[in-house]
Design a protein around this motif. Structure first.
Motif, PDB file in Angstrom:
ATOM      1  N   HIS A 137       0.835  -1.208   0.000  1.00  0.00           N
ATOM      2  CA  HIS A 137       0.000   0.000   0.000  1.00  0.00           C
ATOM      3  C   HIS A 137       0.869   1.256   0.000  1.00  0.00           C
ATOM      4  O   HIS A 137       0.618   2.203  -0.744  1.00  0.00           O
ATOM      5  N   LEU A 138       1.896   1.218   0.823  1.00  0.00           N
ATOM      6  CA  LEU A 138       2.792   2.383   0.909  1.00  0.00           C
ATOM      7  C   LEU A 138       3.520   2.623  -0.412  1.00  0.00           C
ATOM      8  O   LEU A 138       3.576   3.741  -0.907  1.00  0.00           O
ATOM      9  N   LEU A 139       4.026   1.533  -0.992  1.00  0.00           N
ATOM     10  CA  LEU A 139       4.762   1.676  -2.258  1.00  0.00           C
ATOM     11  C   LEU A 139       3.822   2.119  -3.377  1.00  0.00           C
ATOM     12  O   LEU A 139       4.168   2.983  -4.183  1.00  0.00           O
ATOM     13  N   ALA A 140       2.617   1.544  -3.391  1.00  0.00           N
ATOM     14  CA  ALA A 140       1.671   1.866  -4.469  1.00  0.00           C
ATOM     15  C   ALA A 140       1.150   3.297  -4.363  1.00  0.00           C
ATOM     16  O   ALA A 140       0.729   3.881  -5.353  1.00  0.00           O
ATOM     17  N   ALA A 141       1.214   3.844  -3.162  1.00  0.00           N
ATOM     18  CA  ALA A 141       0.749   5.225  -2.976  1.00  0.00           C
ATOM     19  C   ALA A 141       1.725   6.220  -3.613  1.00  0.00           C
ATOM     20  O   ALA A 141       1.408   7.390  -3.796  1.00  0.00           O
ATOM     21  N   HIS A 142       2.940   5.738  -3.920  1.00  0.00           N
ATOM     22  CA  HIS A 142       3.944   6.604  -4.556  1.00  0.00           C
ATOM     23  C   HIS A 142       4.453   5.926  -5.823  1.00  0.00           C
ATOM     24  O   HIS A 142       5.598   5.462  -5.871  1.00  0.00           O
ATOM     25  N   PRO A 143       3.605   5.846  -6.841  1.00  0.00           N
ATOM     26  CA  PRO A 143       4.002   5.088  -8.038  1.00  0.00           C
ATOM     27  C   PRO A 143       5.279   5.637  -8.673  1.00  0.00           C
ATOM     28  O   PRO A 143       5.474   6.849  -8.735  1.00  0.00           O
ATOM     29  N   GLU A 144       6.126   4.710  -9.079  1.00  0.00           N
ATOM     30  CA  GLU A 144       7.397   5.040  -9.748  1.00  0.00           C
ATOM     31  C   GLU A 144       8.420   5.710  -8.822  1.00  0.00           C
ATOM     32  O   GLU A 144       9.538   5.951  -9.223  1.00  0.00           O
ATOM     33  N   LYS A 145       8.021   6.062  -7.601  1.00  0.00           N
ATOM     34  CA  LYS A 145       8.951   6.776  -6.709  1.00  0.00           C
ATOM     35  C   LYS A 145       9.531   5.823  -5.652  1.00  0.00           C
ATOM     36  O   LYS A 145       8.926   4.821  -5.308  1.00  0.00           O
ATOM     37  N   TYR A 146      10.682   6.219  -5.141  1.00  0.00           N
ATOM     38  CA  TYR A 146      11.297   5.424  -4.072  1.00  0.00           C
ATOM     39  C   TYR A 146      10.678   5.808  -2.731  1.00  0.00           C
ATOM     40  O   TYR A 146      10.436   6.979  -2.470  1.00  0.00           O
ATOM     41  N   VAL A 147      10.457   4.796  -1.900  1.00  0.00           N
ATOM     42  CA  VAL A 147      10.018   5.064  -0.533  1.00  0.00           C
ATOM     43  C   VAL A 147      11.118   4.504   0.362  1.00  0.00           C
ATOM     44  O   VAL A 147      11.492   3.328   0.220  1.00  0.00           O
ATOM     45  N   SER A 148      11.657   5.333   1.239  1.00  0.00           N
ATOM     46  CA  SER A 148      12.821   4.876   2.008  1.00  0.00           C
ATOM     47  C   SER A 148      12.433   3.812   3.036  1.00  0.00           C
ATOM     48  O   SER A 148      11.319   3.794   3.559  1.00  0.00           O
ATOM     49  N   GLY A 149      13.417   2.930   3.283  1.00  0.00           N
ATOM     50  CA  GLY A 149      13.215   1.875   4.276  1.00  0.00           C
ATOM     51  C   GLY A 149      12.873   2.479   5.629  1.00  0.00           C
ATOM     52  O   GLY A 149      12.058   1.934   6.379  1.00  0.00           O
ATOM     53  N   ILE A 162      10.187  -5.218  -7.540  1.00  0.00           N
ATOM     54  CA  ILE A 162      10.453  -4.115  -6.625  1.00  0.00           C
ATOM     55  C   ILE A 162      11.950  -3.813  -6.682  1.00  0.00           C
ATOM     56  O   ILE A 162      12.774  -4.714  -6.525  1.00  0.00           O
ATOM     57  N   GLU A 163      12.250  -2.571  -6.962  1.00  0.00           N
ATOM     58  CA  GLU A 163      13.658  -2.196  -7.041  1.00  0.00           C
ATOM     59  C   GLU A 163      14.075  -1.656  -5.687  1.00  0.00           C
ATOM     60  O   GLU A 163      13.354  -0.850  -5.084  1.00  0.00           O
ATOM     61  N   GLY A 164      15.221  -2.106  -5.206  1.00  0.00           N
ATOM     62  CA  GLY A 164      15.714  -1.610  -3.926  1.00  0.00           C
ATOM     63  C   GLY A 164      17.057  -0.935  -4.107  1.00  0.00           C
ATOM     64  O   GLY A 164      17.950  -1.502  -4.734  1.00  0.00           O
TER      65      GLY A 164
END
Ligand code: BT5
Length: 326
Positions: free
Chosen positions: A8-20, A48-50
């Motif tokens: 949910h968190l990742l999908a809320a920011h499509p194409e963008k990185y969300v920090s660990g 998922i790209e990390g």
């Protein structure tokens, strides 16, 4: 579920990185726990790209069945409100019936990646290898039993519409509800009523579609094809399931409002053998006539030598005069 919260968190920011760090703060878990869940998600087919400094970003969701992806794609009022997904079941209709007997509710959806003993009508065997869409929907529509049979017509239109919307593919419907491409069956529908005939009706609508697998996975004896055979690529099973459920949701609401006409017209537009000479098998009896359409009750209308006659689904089989199959 932690995995779904991360998605949910990742999908809320499509194409963008969300920090660990952000994920760990928001979900109150360690970064090691997040890393572990990301690995599981990757195994499930999520891309998922990390990046050490930037964090994670969601690039692609899986094409194979996934509860989270399917839920996210749904915009239905009730269908899919609860999803049960298994790797293997004997029959999704069987499981849905169990749910119905335990007080099932409208919109429960059962899916299996494969079925060990999938069923067609009259207890016929339905081949269900991995890669297909094997799905059953529990419906408790506000319909009389007579109208309930129209739900299977609605399902065939919902599938045909989804094929057109998603793949620009026109498939035909063979009465009452076989889906046909170039004379070969690509999907079938099994509607079953649970409980007494005179009490609140629960309908189980089983939908089987040959999707992401080659034709060779099916017995050579069948007059069948698969979507993969036609398109030559795999498609998103979640998107397909969601689109069918969305279409079906709308159709059921129409039927509950006693609005059958639009559905009838849509069904007729796709009908195979319409206007042609066909044979009807009524038990041992064979009746010949011109296939004129369906009545406002959803029955098949045939113009015979003795005048117009109508037949309800379940009691007859339709065969084209020309081919062995139809
Ligand atoms: C149907 O029956 O077409 C209804 C099929 C419904 C299957 C779904 S899958 C999810 C849910 N769970 C279940 O257990 N069932 C439902 P019918 O019109 O009776 O057609 C059955 C006939 O189709 C068989 O006798 C075979 O000749 C043929 N067939 C079997 N497997 C097939 C396949 N995968 N593709 C095309 N044809 C098939």
């Amino acid at each position: 579920m932690l995995r779904h919260d991360i998605l949910h968190l990742l999908a809320a920011h499509p194409e963008k990185y969300v920090s660990g760090e952000k994920i760990s703060q928001q979900l109150n878990v360690t970064r090691a726990a997040i890393w572990k869940q990301i690995q599981v998600l990757k195994e499930e087919g999520f891309e998922i790209e990390g990046q050490t400094k930037k964090g994670y970003r969601l690039l692609k969701t899986p094409y194979s069945l996934n509860e989270w992806v399917l839920m996210k794609a749904l915009t239905t009022t009730s269908l899919g409100s609860k999803i049960y997904l298994e790797d293997e079941l004997e029959s999704t209709n069987g499981r849905a019936k169990e749910l119905a007997r335990q007080g099932g509710f409208q919109g429960q959806v059962v899916l299996a990646r494969c079925q060990s003993s999938g069923r067609g009508r009259l207890q016929r065997h339905w081949e269900s290898p991995i890669g297909g869409l094997w799905m059953s929907v529990v419906l408790r529509p506000n319909l009389s039993l007579a109208d309930a049979s129209k739900v299977t017509l609605a399902a065939s239109v919902a599938i045909a519409d989804a094929f057109e919307e998603l793949f620009s593919l026109r498939i035909g419907i063979k009465w009452p509800n076989d889906l046909i491409f170039n004379g070969l069956k690509i999907a079938g529908i099994l509607g079953e009523v649970v409980g007494e005939w005179n009490t609140v009706q629960t309908l189980i609508l089983g939908i089987g579609i040959n999707v992401n697998f080659p034709r060779e996975r099916l017995s050579p004896l069948l007059n069948a094809t698969t979507l993969f055979e036609i398109l030559k690529y795999d498609v998103d099973l979640n998107k397909l399931a969601a689109t069918i459920l969305i279409n079906l949701d709308k159709q059921v609401i129409f039927l509950e409002k006693k609005e059958f006409e639009e559905l009838r017209v849509r069904w007729l537009k796709r009908a195979v053998s319409l206007g042609e000479e066909v044979r009807i098998m009524l038990g041992e009896q064979v009746i010949q006539g011109i296939f004129k359409g369906i009545t406002i009750d959803g029955a098949l209308l045939l113009e015979t030598e003795d005048g117009e006659k109508s037949f309800i689904a379940g009691e007859v089989q339709l065969r084209s005069k020309m081919s062995k199959y139809f």
